[in-house]
Design a protein around this motif. Structure first.
Motif, short mmCIF file in Angstrom:
data_model
loop_
_atom_site.label_atom_id
_atom_site.label_comp_id
_atom_site.label_asym_id
_atom_site.label_seq_id
_atom_site.Cartn_x
_atom_site.Cartn_y
_atom_site.Cartn_z
N ALA A 226 0.92 -1.25 0.05
CA ALA A 226 0.04 -0.09 -0.09
C ALA A 226 0.82 1.12 0.15
O ALA A 226 0.50 2.08 -0.52
N LYS A 263 -1.42 -6.85 -4.03
CA LYS A 263 -1.81 -6.55 -2.70
C LYS A 263 -3.32 -6.99 -2.34
O LYS A 263 -3.55 -7.58 -1.27
N GLU A 279 -11.84 -1.72 -3.23
CA GLU A 279 -10.66 -1.34 -4.17
C GLU A 279 -10.69 -1.87 -5.85
O GLU A 279 -10.25 -1.30 -6.78
#
Length: 353
Positions: A226, A263, A279
């Motif tokens: 991140a 991620k 996301e």
């Protein structure tokens, strides 16, 4: 990093020498006509070789081949069709006096001297600095800069030394201080210990995330990835002209997407499905034709109990691929679709291919 001898994944069929040369030329941004002239091949043979490369490496199109050529190490950023000069040993460089210079390429090109933003001038002048920043470990020759910034239409005047002179002035910390741009028989280069480029910080974080993942610390890997993604400030090298900037925009954008998927994959393994869904919706909206993104979104939705939404993502992606590209869904997307129709528990378990 893979070499030309081990190009692609270990399961990829090996490329012939001629196919590697064609892939390298494609990665350098040459057209089929230019490749035929450079490699002394009939032009129709170039298309045949490229088709074989795409099939062997399971690549969608020419853009995917360009990214693969960079990511595999077959083409090095900044090393265009004219070739390159050998790297300059770091031991030969003395650290200049004065504050460090920071350069950001993960968005519109920006630079700071002593913490203050500097005006980098004309767009092509900025493109010259971008080439130096992304080739910061070695010297870049004048002809290479001409290829990188002007492509097949070089300027009639000797403008590269003029741009270098102006860049030296705006990046110089103080009057009399050593410049952060050096010149020798090999070309121009940024002094490594004097300049910090955000791409280097990006790769440091990616390396740290990989170490955390190998140690079984998935949550730490997510946190570091991140941080890496936060370094992006929009489209890399936005608005800069020239073949080099165009290829690097493509490569860095693909890098950003790959890191985001990595991620999000870890988040799914940790059972953080609702967080990943949010996301992934944003990523899919930004890149509606990206099938790995769509497949991962389908998986996240399915594990969140939203099978109908997952099937809706498939149908929308299938229609857009047909309408805009004239192609069917890839095996990856079709496999995800079949698994969702059969139930999410088996084939789409976290970590499943």
């Amino acid at each position: 990093m893979p070499t030309t001898a081990t190009l692609g994944r270990p399961t990829d069929p090996p490329l012939t020498r001629q196919e590697r040369e064609v892939l390298r030329a494609v990665g350098c941004g040459l057209t089929d006509t230019e490749i035929a002239r450079t490699l002394a091949l009939p032009e129709n043979a170039v298309g045949v070789h490229l088709g074989r490369v795409l099939a062997k490496l399971d690549l969608r199109d020419r853009a995917a081949a360009i990214v693969h050529a960079f990511d595999s190490g077959l083409v090095v950023p900044g090393r265009g069709p004219r070739g390159t000069a050998p790297p300059v040993p770091r031991t030969a460089v003395r650290r200049p006096r004065g504050p460090r210079v920071r350069i950001s390429v993960l968005g519109p090109l920006r630079a700071w001297r002593d913490g203050q933003p500097v005006d980098l001038g004309h767009l092509r002048q900025q493109a010259v600095l971008a080439a130096l920043a992304l080739c910061r470990e070695r010297a870049v020759g004048k002809d290479e800069l001409l290829d990188a910034v002007w492509g097949m239409e070089p300027p009639l005047t000797k403008v590269v030394p003029v741009y270098i002179y102006r860049l030296r002035k705006v990046l110089q910390a103080e009057h009399g201080a050593e410049s952060v741009i050096r010149h020798d028989r090999c070309g121009y280069r940024l002094v490594p210990d004097a300049v910090e480029v955000d791409v280097a910080r990006l790769e440091e974080r990616v390396t740290a995330a990989g170490a955390a993942e190998r140690a079984g610390e998935a949550a730490e890997a997510v946190r570091v990835l991140a941080q890496a993604l936060e370094l992006f400030r929009g489209e890399p090298l936005a608005g800069l002209p020239g073949p080099f900037a165009e290829l690097e925009r493509l490569r860095l954008t693909e890098r950003r997407t790959a890191l985001a998927l990595r991620k999000l994959e870890l988040q799914l393994r940790l059972g953080r499905h609702p967080e990943a869904v949010g996301e992934l919706w944003a990523l899919a909206a930004a890149q509606p034709l990206d099938e790995p993104v769509a497949a991962l979104l389908m998986r996240a939705l399915c594990h969140s109990g939203r099978q109908a939404d997952a099937l809706g993502v498939y149908e929308r992606t299938r229609r857009r691929l047909a309408d805009e590209l004239g192609v069917p869904p890839s095996p990856l997307l079709r496999r995800a679709h079949r698994t969702i129709l059969g139930g999410c528990d088996a084939g789409l378990a976290p970590g499943a291919p």
